[in-house]
Scaffold this motif. Structure first.
Motif, PDB file in Angstrom:
ATOM      1  N   SER A  17      20.877  73.439  31.629  1.00 19.03           N
ATOM      2  CA  SER A  17      21.675  72.553  30.787  1.00 19.03           C
ATOM      3  C   SER A  17      22.150  71.345  31.584  1.00 19.03           C
ATOM      4  O   SER A  17      22.094  70.203  31.093  1.00 19.03           O
ATOM      5  N   TRP A  18      22.637  71.587  32.807  1.00 16.91           N
ATOM      6  CA  TRP A  18      23.115  70.465  33.612  1.00 16.91           C
ATOM      7  C   TRP A  18      21.964  69.556  34.031  1.00 16.91           C
ATOM      8  O   TRP A  18      22.089  68.332  33.999  1.00 16.91           O
ATOM      9  N   ARG A  19      20.868  70.167  34.403  1.00 17.90           N
ATOM     10  CA  ARG A  19      19.742  69.391  34.941  1.00 17.90           C
ATOM     11  C   ARG A  19      19.095  68.515  33.877  1.00 17.90           C
ATOM     12  O   ARG A  19      18.764  67.349  34.144  1.00 17.90           O
ATOM     13  N   TRP A  20      18.936  69.026  32.680  1.00 16.20           N
ATOM     14  CA  TRP A  20      18.157  68.319  31.680  1.00 16.20           C
ATOM     15  C   TRP A  20      18.952  67.848  30.464  1.00 16.20           C
ATOM     16  O   TRP A  20      18.421  67.089  29.643  1.00 16.20           O
ATOM     17  N   PHE A  21      20.194  68.279  30.334  1.00 18.69           N
ATOM     18  CA  PHE A  21      20.943  67.954  29.114  1.00 18.69           C
ATOM     19  C   PHE A  21      22.283  67.296  29.457  1.00 18.69           C
ATOM     20  O   PHE A  21      22.489  66.118  29.172  1.00 18.69           O
ATOM     21  N   GLU A  22      23.181  68.026  30.081  1.00 13.79           N
ATOM     22  CA  GLU A  22      24.515  67.479  30.355  1.00 13.79           C
ATOM     23  C   GLU A  22      24.498  66.351  31.376  1.00 13.79           C
ATOM     24  O   GLU A  22      25.137  65.308  31.174  1.00 13.79           O
ATOM     25  N   GLY A  23      23.794  66.582  32.503  1.00  7.56           N
ATOM     26  CA  GLY A  23      23.796  65.592  33.566  1.00  7.56           C
ATOM     27  C   GLY A  23      23.359  64.210  33.113  1.00  7.56           C
ATOM     28  O   GLY A  23      24.070  63.208  33.349  1.00  7.56           O
ATOM     29  N   PRO A  24      22.209  64.090  32.451  1.00  3.73           N
ATOM     30  CA  PRO A  24      21.803  62.756  31.967  1.00  3.73           C
ATOM     31  C   PRO A  24      22.816  62.139  31.004  1.00  3.73           C
ATOM     32  O   PRO A  24      23.037  60.923  31.030  1.00  3.73           O
ATOM     33  N   LEU A  25      23.438  62.963  30.160  1.00  7.58           N
ATOM     34  CA  LEU A  25      24.428  62.429  29.232  1.00  7.58           C
ATOM     35  C   LEU A  25      25.676  61.947  29.962  1.00  7.58           C
ATOM     36  O   LEU A  25      26.256  60.908  29.607  1.00  7.58           O
TER      37      LEU A  25
ATOM     38  N   LEU B 158      31.112  66.934  23.543  1.00 10.50           N
ATOM     39  CA  LEU B 158      30.551  67.229  22.227  1.00 10.50           C
ATOM     40  C   LEU B 158      29.112  67.737  22.224  1.00 10.50           C
ATOM     41  O   LEU B 158      28.809  68.679  21.482  1.00 10.50           O
ATOM     42  N   PRO B 159      28.181  67.166  22.982  1.00 12.53           N
ATOM     43  CA  PRO B 159      26.790  67.625  22.846  1.00 12.53           C
ATOM     44  C   PRO B 159      26.616  69.118  23.104  1.00 12.53           C
ATOM     45  O   PRO B 159      25.979  69.814  22.298  1.00 12.53           O
ATOM     46  N   LEU B 160      27.156  69.632  24.194  1.00 14.56           N
ATOM     47  CA  LEU B 160      27.009  71.060  24.477  1.00 14.56           C
ATOM     48  C   LEU B 160      27.777  71.898  23.469  1.00 14.56           C
ATOM     49  O   LEU B 160      27.314  72.964  23.043  1.00 14.56           O
ATOM     50  N   TYR B 161      28.939  71.423  23.066  1.00 15.03           N
ATOM     51  CA  TYR B 161      29.739  72.148  22.079  1.00 15.03           C
ATOM     52  C   TYR B 161      28.985  72.271  20.760  1.00 15.03           C
ATOM     53  O   TYR B 161      28.936  73.356  20.153  1.00 15.03           O
ATOM     54  N   VAL B 162      28.389  71.181  20.310  1.00 15.87           N
ATOM     55  CA  VAL B 162      27.606  71.212  19.067  1.00 15.87           C
ATOM     56  C   VAL B 162      26.414  72.158  19.215  1.00 15.87           C
ATOM     57  O   VAL B 162      26.080  72.913  18.288  1.00 15.87           O
ATOM     58  N   LEU B 163      25.768  72.152  20.370  1.00 17.18           N
ATOM     59  CA  LEU B 163      24.649  73.051  20.614  1.00 17.18           C
ATOM     60  C   LEU B 163      25.068  74.513  20.481  1.00 17.18           C
ATOM     61  O   LEU B 163      24.365  75.323  19.862  1.00 17.18           O
ATOM     62  N   VAL B 164      26.236  74.862  21.021  1.00 18.54           N
ATOM     63  CA  VAL B 164      26.719  76.236  20.929  1.00 18.54           C
ATOM     64  C   VAL B 164      27.050  76.592  19.477  1.00 18.54           C
ATOM     65  O   VAL B 164      26.745  77.701  19.013  1.00 18.54           O
TER      66      VAL B 164
END
Length: 387
Positions: A338-346, A84-90
């Protein structure tokens, strides 16, 4: 569950195929030799490889935690955090950017003709394509049709695996897999100019369920490598026939058997790759592993970035050019960030939710698991399989 690098490598192959299809084949088919263009025309099958991988990984997780007290809660919490987080961002970026661009041919392909907002919000955008022309809609959100299929599959899979008795599962999966081409044929005849036979879950769950069947096989009934190689080679032959045969329409070939052949070939390749060996060592090359890790963001970003870069640099619709390489580079950089700072931590936060399986239930599952007997420790048991 132990992370297997070969699966990341396969995921890297899947997104690489998608990029080749969109950036090289679609944008540059005019410049390719007809034979090469025909061969590259099947690189869209990277989506089917994603489906098989998804069915395998999620089916395996659910098999291993089938007796967990928090079975549904942990599954859906982890999926929500991952998707959801990346999807909502898009989605937010699409509606924000659309407000600043005027109507016109240059930008309409990227921002125009979007489906209702609530369909994207509920992962039902594929349901709005039943009668519509083939693959129409805003290119910014075009990749989300496959995401909608996966999200709908998530509603089905946990309940299905929790309720169907294990001894009946292979036969039930086989029936559902066989139903997919039959459903495609029926819908293709009903709506030959629509997208129903491509974009509805029952039409594409053969690949997803073949992945689930592969996960079942790894745990309960391992298949000899010789049979898997025979299936893989036969599948490659079937895919070659799909690409180079003449006399049938693209739609009819795939509605009748194409997606199922591709899914079965991918499932055989997945099972062989997991067993390792020199023939599959290339899947652990770092570019593929890295690409597999950032594949979700690459998939979601590549169409918006391509449309924006081509519009800004060339003031034209996407076409193979130096701007294509620029768009690819930007896509990869954004995916890494995105992976380094957004998706990965989530994702790491999501894995704090653990399945709670009582020890006595796990021991019982191992004892009654069948020929494979891998529940609870299947990565270690892979070492016992014949190469």
């Amino acid at each position: 569950m132990k992370r297997l690098p070969h699966l990341d490598g396969l995921r890297g192959c899947a997104i690489a195929l998608v990029l080749v299809f969109h950036f090289l084949f679609q944008e540059g088919a005019y410049a390719l030799h007809p034979v090469i263009a025909r061969a590259l025309s099947l690189t869209w099958s990277g989506v089917d490889l994603f489906f098989v991988l998804s069915g395998f990984l999620l089916g395996g997780i659910l098999f291993d935690n089938q007796r967990a007290e928090n079975y549904y809660r942990v599954f859906y919490l982890r999926r929500a955090v991952r998707i959801l987080p990346l999807y909502v961002l898009v989605l937010v970026s699409f509606y924000a950017m659309r407000a600043f661009y005027p109507a016109g041919e240059l930008w309409d392909h990227l921002f125009g003709n979007s489906k209702p907002w609530f369909s994207y919000a509920t992962f039902t955008q594929n349901l709005h394509s039943i009668r519509g022309p083939f693959f129409t809609g805003t290119m910014w959100l075009a990749p989300t049709w496959s995401l909608a299929i996966e999200e709908q599959f998530y509603l089905f899979l946990p309940l299905f695996l929790r309720t169907v008795p294990r001894r009946r599962l292979p036969a039930t999966l086989g029936i559902l897999i066989a139903s997919a081409p039959l459903t495609r044929i029926a819908l293709y005849n009903m709506f030959p100019h629509g997208q129903a036979w491509v974009m509805l879950l029952p039409c594409r769950w053969d690949s997803l369920l073949l992945g689930v069947l592969a996960a079942w096989s790894m745990r309960y009934y391992p298949i000899a490598s010789g049979w898997l190689y025979a299936a893989f080679v036969a599948g490659l032959g079937g895919m070659a026939a799909i690409v180079f045969q003449t006399g049938n329409s693209f739609a009819w070939q795939h509605a009748y058997y194409g997606y199922t052949i591709i899914g079965a070939t991918c499932a055989a390749a997945l099972l062989l790759a997991i067993r390792g060996g020199a023939a599959w060592a290339w899947l652990t090359a770092w570019p593929l592993l890295w690409l597999g890790q950032v594949s979700y963001a690459v998939y979601m970003f590549h169409e918006p970035v391509s449309g924006l870069v081509q519009g800004w640099v060339r003031a034209a619709l996407p076409r193979l050019s130096p701007a294509t390489a620029f768009a690819l580079a930007i896509t990869l950089v954004l995916a890494w960030l995105s992976w380094r700072w957004f998706e990965g931590p989530l994702v790491r936060a999501g894995h704090r939710w653990k399945y709670c399986v009582p020890p006595e239930q796990t021991e019982q599952a191992i004892e009654t698991g069948g020929k494979g007997a891998m529940v609870g420790n299947w990565p270690a048991a892979l070492e016992q399989l014949p190469r």
